[in-house]
Design a protein around this motif. Structure first.
Motif, PDB file in Angstrom:
ATOM      1  N   UNK A 348       0.830  -1.208   0.000  1.00 27.58           N
ATOM      2  CA  UNK A 348       0.000   0.000   0.000  1.00 27.58           C
ATOM      3  C   UNK A 348       0.864   1.257   0.000  1.00 27.58           C
ATOM      4  N   UNK A 349       2.139   1.108   0.364  1.00 27.08           N
ATOM      5  CA  UNK A 349       3.047   2.253   0.436  1.00 27.08           C
ATOM      6  C   UNK A 349       4.252   2.084  -0.484  1.00 27.08           C
ATOM      7  N   UNK A 350       4.706   0.836  -0.671  1.00 17.66           N
ATOM      8  CA  UNK A 350       5.968   0.584  -1.356  1.00 17.66           C
ATOM      9  C   UNK A 350       5.765  -0.043  -2.727  1.00 17.66           C
ATOM     10  N   UNK A 351       6.731   0.223  -3.608  1.00 18.51           N
ATOM     11  CA  UNK A 351       6.769  -0.409  -4.923  1.00 18.51           C
ATOM     12  C   UNK A 351       8.214  -0.785  -5.231  1.00 18.51           C
ATOM     13  N   UNK A 352       8.515  -2.069  -5.123  1.00 16.41           N
ATOM     14  CA  UNK A 352       9.850  -2.566  -5.448  1.00 16.41           C
ATOM     15  C   UNK A 352      10.964  -1.990  -4.613  1.00 16.41           C
ATOM     16  N   UNK A 357      18.831   1.510   4.795  1.00 15.61           N
ATOM     17  CA  UNK A 357      19.901   2.026   5.642  1.00 15.61           C
ATOM     18  C   UNK A 357      19.304   2.491   6.956  1.00 15.61           C
ATOM     19  N   UNK A 358      20.051   2.317   8.038  1.00 17.88           N
ATOM     20  CA  UNK A 358      19.623   2.720   9.375  1.00 17.88           C
ATOM     21  C   UNK A 358      20.579   3.774   9.911  1.00 17.88           C
ATOM     22  N   UNK A 359      20.014   4.825  10.539  1.00 21.18           N
ATOM     23  CA  UNK A 359      20.880   5.784  11.208  1.00 21.18           C
ATOM     24  C   UNK A 359      21.085   5.362  12.657  1.00 21.18           C
ATOM     25  N   UNK A 360      21.855   6.147  13.413  1.00 28.65           N
ATOM     26  CA  UNK A 360      22.202   5.721  14.769  1.00 28.65           C
ATOM     27  C   UNK A 360      21.060   5.894  15.757  1.00 28.65           C
ATOM     28  N   UNK A 361      19.898   6.394  15.287  1.00 33.08           N
ATOM     29  CA  UNK A 361      18.724   6.461  16.146  1.00 33.08           C
ATOM     30  C   UNK A 361      17.655   5.454  15.711  1.00 33.08           C
ATOM     31  N   UNK A 362      18.091   4.491  14.901  1.00 34.66           N
ATOM     32  CA  UNK A 362      17.227   3.392  14.434  1.00 34.66           C
ATOM     33  C   UNK A 362      16.109   3.860  13.521  1.00 34.66           C
ATOM     34  N   UNK A 363      16.293   5.002  12.866  1.00 36.02           N
ATOM     35  CA  UNK A 363      15.371   5.405  11.806  1.00 36.02           C
ATOM     36  C   UNK A 363      15.775   4.661  10.537  1.00 36.02           C
ATOM     37  N   UNK A 364      14.809   4.053   9.875  1.00 38.81           N
ATOM     38  CA  UNK A 364      15.081   3.235   8.705  1.00 38.81           C
ATOM     39  C   UNK A 364      14.749   4.010   7.437  1.00 38.81           C
ATOM     40  N   UNK A 365      15.718   4.071   6.523  1.00 39.29           N
ATOM     41  CA  UNK A 365      15.515   4.716   5.226  1.00 39.29           C
ATOM     42  C   UNK A 365      15.364   3.629   4.167  1.00 39.29           C
ATOM     43  N   UNK A 366      14.390   3.811   3.275  1.00 40.51           N
ATOM     44  CA  UNK A 366      14.023   2.780   2.307  1.00 40.51           C
ATOM     45  C   UNK A 366      14.013   3.392   0.915  1.00 40.51           C
ATOM     46  N   UNK A 367      14.763   2.789  -0.006  1.00 43.25           N
ATOM     47  CA  UNK A 367      14.704   3.196  -1.406  1.00 43.25           C
ATOM     48  C   UNK A 367      13.441   2.597  -2.008  1.00 43.25           C
ATOM     49  N   UNK A 368      12.416   3.424  -2.118  1.00 46.19           N
ATOM     50  CA  UNK A 368      11.120   3.014  -2.675  1.00 46.19           C
ATOM     51  C   UNK A 368      11.222   3.168  -4.194  1.00 46.19           C
ATOM     52  N   UNK A 369      11.905   2.213  -4.813  1.00 45.42           N
ATOM     53  CA  UNK A 369      12.377   2.371  -6.187  1.00 45.42           C
ATOM     54  C   UNK A 369      11.253   2.636  -7.168  1.00 45.42           C
ATOM     55  N   UNK A 370      10.198   1.844  -7.108  1.00 47.32           N
ATOM     56  CA  UNK A 370       9.104   1.997  -8.058  1.00 47.32           C
ATOM     57  C   UNK A 370       8.359   3.304  -7.927  1.00 47.32           C
TER      58      UNK A 370
END
Length: 728
Positions: A348-352, A357-370
């Motif tokens: 519902x949010x992501x496409x492929x 990557x995670x920063x030192x505060x455990x925030x997750x970054x996601x390459x939502x490629x599609x």
């Protein structure tokens, strides 16, 4: 309990000496096969059912074109594979008079036979483009519909292939004339009735056509007919929204791919994921197939039983959660330190998604490629768009200052706060990492590049493997890359061979089989995690094990005495999959087991001065016993529940939470100092939901307490152990 479970990651990792290339053991960490040989057909998972046949003994055969298997369901409800090796999109099935099974191997442009000894042989190959369905004529000739050439062929018992119908050009023409001169369009199912008439599911023309005495006619108009079968003079038809005879529908059906009756008059049909039977009085039952999604499942259960679909990127946080970009499922999954799988974000949010990557505060970054963007999943669970307007973002990395780097088509972007710049222009960056000096490394299809302080890209010597996809750096500054079907350490293969495949778990990595591995990471203890994309799994490469059997405190990793109810880690080699661990002769609760590491709970009633430690059938040793043998886990929580770090330090006079083990039963002598100042203990006792884990809530001293990373000294029964807490 969830937070406590995550903090327990340190028990589930393996600490080993740096291994040399070639000394890794390969195993599966997450992802599994959907095939269960000999198991219950009711729980089986199918990808793309296409062909169906039933023999005289009541065995049902199903071809699954999605995973290139033909499987047999026995009358007692068991399922097993009868053919798979070498198949490429198996479609139609047919049984000859001797009960031998024939397979239309569409992707290989041939027809194969399963011989009586279980081997496969090619029966028909020349002259076929895309064989779709099969049937036997009354004289024993094999009839073949060719989806690609829009023709139907006959293969005689003498081995001669001849044309039955179709000009070789897709279209519609020729009714009431010679079948060989008529046009068909994507012919599929075939059936021969008791009079010898041949019926063809002319799927592209939405018709069923009949061939008798060489003349072709249309006998039924129906949407998308693909399956045909006969019983006497009755012909059954499966269409896109139809199941019945040429004259009468049996009810409301959709998605039926094939149909066939047995000698008792039961009617079997398949959908893409299930095998069904219509019995006496029209009773409908499921013969096989759970109906589950073949490429996705297993949330809430063990990760190695879950199903992934093309995982491509990995990330590991400071408390042992492994994050997986489950690319083809359009999801991000997470495996807890206890090995349980869950979905964090879905389609519902992501496409492929293809980078994490995670920063030192455990925030997750996601390459939502599609969706051409990078999104952030904050540690609090809130999602937001971090960077938009990208082309095809893939690999991600975060430097020591917290800046985010994005591999995007032919450039690497740098994001610092709200400022987005181009860090490097490079052809097809597919992997990002930082070396021990903080220098940017970029994996490309032709090797690894390093950015100098002046911003110049230079090739890393020895890192020129073709089609490089993944990149990571070990604590010893060694480069880990994936290319082809292999994993390399400083340019030397440590896992996989040239050919694609799956296998080798439990053995040396260089003998294991991988399929297009992509993302790779190295944890702080030397384990290499590999996104084995083509096998829909995450694999682990474990360095050479410590030997002989060693027992340490699971928190401090220090050897020495053990205490009752202490969580301990056992290091060794060759541990069984389900080990029996006994300490002092008492069987222990096990939290984690691998071939080289076991995490277990020492018995609460442990007594005496020395206790034996045994891993049944593998190794044994003896260790001293003490009333207390404390160890403090590295993870510390601030008062607001966030992970304590130098960039997220605790305030003076605030409460921090530590986790420990081995404190023993008598806590009366327990004292704790932070930065040399006595810390008030507000709570000490069992952490909820995890045996042997102790929770300590401490008040950070105020006054003259310095800032920075301060030593936490825990003393009990005259024994000390140390941890760290960041204070601002």
């Amino acid at each position: 309990m969830g937070l406590v479970v995550r903090l327990f990651s340190f028990v589930a990792v393996l600490v080993v000496a740096q291994a040399q290339p070639g000394t890794y053991t390969i195993s599966t960490f997450a992802g599994s096969s959907v095939l269960v040989e000999g198991g219950s057909a009711a729980t089986a998972v199918f990808f793309q059912n296409e062909g169906l046949a039933v023999d005289a003994q009541g065995n049902v055969y199903v071809s699954d074109a999605g995973d290139n298997h033909v499987r047999k369901i026995t009358p007692d409800g068991a399922i097993r594979t009868v053919a798979s090796k070498g198949l490429n999109q198996p479609y139609g099935l047919a049984l000859d008079a001797a009960g031998l099974l024939y397979i239309a191997d569409l992707g290989n442009q041939c027809v194969r036979r399963v011989n009586s000894d279980g081997t496969l042989s090619v029966v028909v190959t020349n002259g076929l483009t895309a064989p779709r369905n099969l049937a036997f004529d009354l004289d024993g000739s094999l009839l073949i519909s060719d989806f690609g050439s829009s023709q139907v062929f006959r293969y005689s018992s003498a081995g001669v292939l001849s044309l039955v119908a179709g000009t070789g050009k897709a279209g519609f023409s020729g009714d009431k004339g010679p079948a060989a001169g008529a046009q068909l369009n994507a012919p599929a199912g075939l059936a021969v009735d008791s009079t010898g008439a041949l019926y063809v599911a002319d799927s592209g023309n939405n018709r069923v056509r009949k061939i008798a005495n060489g003349v072709i006619t249309s006998v039924m108009s129906i949407g998308g007919p693909v399956g045909l079968a006969s019983f006497g003079e009755t012909v059954y038809v499966a269409g896109s929204n139809y199941l019945g005879t040429l004259a009468t529908a049996l009810g409301t059906f959709s998605g039926v791919q094939a149909v066939t009756p047995d000698s008792a008059g039961n009617l079997f049909y398949i959908t893409g994921k299930q095998v069904m039977k219509i019995g006496a009085q029209g009773l409908l039952t499921v013969i096989a197939g759970s109906g589950a999604d073949a490429g996705y499942g297993g949330d809430g259960g063990p990760a190695d039983a879950a199903r992934l679909n093309g995982p491509s990127a990995l990330a590991l946080d400071g408390v042992g959660n492994l994050y997986i970009a489950d690319t083809m499922n359009n999801r991000v999954r997470r495996v807890s330190p206890l090995g349980l799988m869950e979905t964090l974000l879905d389609s519902s949010l992501l496409s492929g998604p293809a980078g994490l990557a995670l920063d030192d505060q455990s925030n997750l970054f996601i390459a939502d490629t599609g969706n051409h963007r990078v999104i952030e999943l904050a540690s609090a669970g809130v999602t937001s768009t971090a960077v938009d307007g990208l082309t095809a973002p893939g690999a991600l990395a975060i430097d020591s200052s917290g800046a985010l780097y994005i591999a995007d088509t032919n450039r690497v972007m740098r994001v610092a706060g709200s400022v987005v710049t181009t860090a490097a222009t490079v052809n097809q960056p597919v992997g990002l990492a930082f070396d021990s000096n903080g220098g940017l490394l970029i994996a490309t299809p032709t090797g690894v590049l390093q950015m100098s302080a002046a911003g110049v890209l230079v090739a890393v010597p020895g890192e020129t493997a073709p089609a490089t996809r993944g990149l990571a750096v070990t604590a010893a500054s060694q480069y880990v890359t994936t290319a082809g079907n292999q994993v390399f350490l400083n340019g030397m293969a440590v896992a996989g061979v040239l050919n694609s495949g799956f296998g080798g778990d439990g053995g040396p990595g260089t003998a294991g089989l991988l399929a297009s591995p992509s993302g790779v990471l190295v944890d702080p203890h030397g384990l290499i995690y590999v996104a084995d994309s083509g096998n829909n799994r995450v694999r682990i490469l474990t360095p050479a094990p410590m030997s002989p059997l060693t027992v340490v405190n699971a928190a401090s990793l220090a050897a020495g005495p053990i205490a009752p109810n202490e969580i301990v880690t056992l290091f060794g080699s060759g541990f069984p999959a389900a080990p029996d661990v006994r300490i002092g002769g008492v069987s222990c609760q096990i939290f984690y087991s691998g071939t080289t590491q076991i995490n277990a709970l020492a018995p609460a009633g442990l007594s005496g001065k020395v206790a034996s430690v045994q891993v049944a059938g593998t190794a044994a040793t003896s260790v001293p016993v003490a009333p207390a043998a404390p160890g403090v886990f590295a993870a510390v929580l601030n008062q607001d529940g966030t992970l304590n770090s130098i960039t997220n330090a605790a305030a003076r006079d605030s409460v921090v939470t530590l986790y420990a083990t081995g404190l023993g039963a008598d806590l009366s002598s327990l004292t704790i100092t932070i930065g040399g100042y006595l810390a008030a203990i507000q709570y000490v006792g069992p952490a909820p939901g995890f045996a042997g884990l102790e929770q300590l809530n401490l008040l950070v001293p105020g006054g003259f307490t310095p800032s920075g990373e301060l030593a936490v000294i825990l003393t009990i029964a005259g024994v000390q152990t140390q941890g760290l807490v960041a204070v601002r």
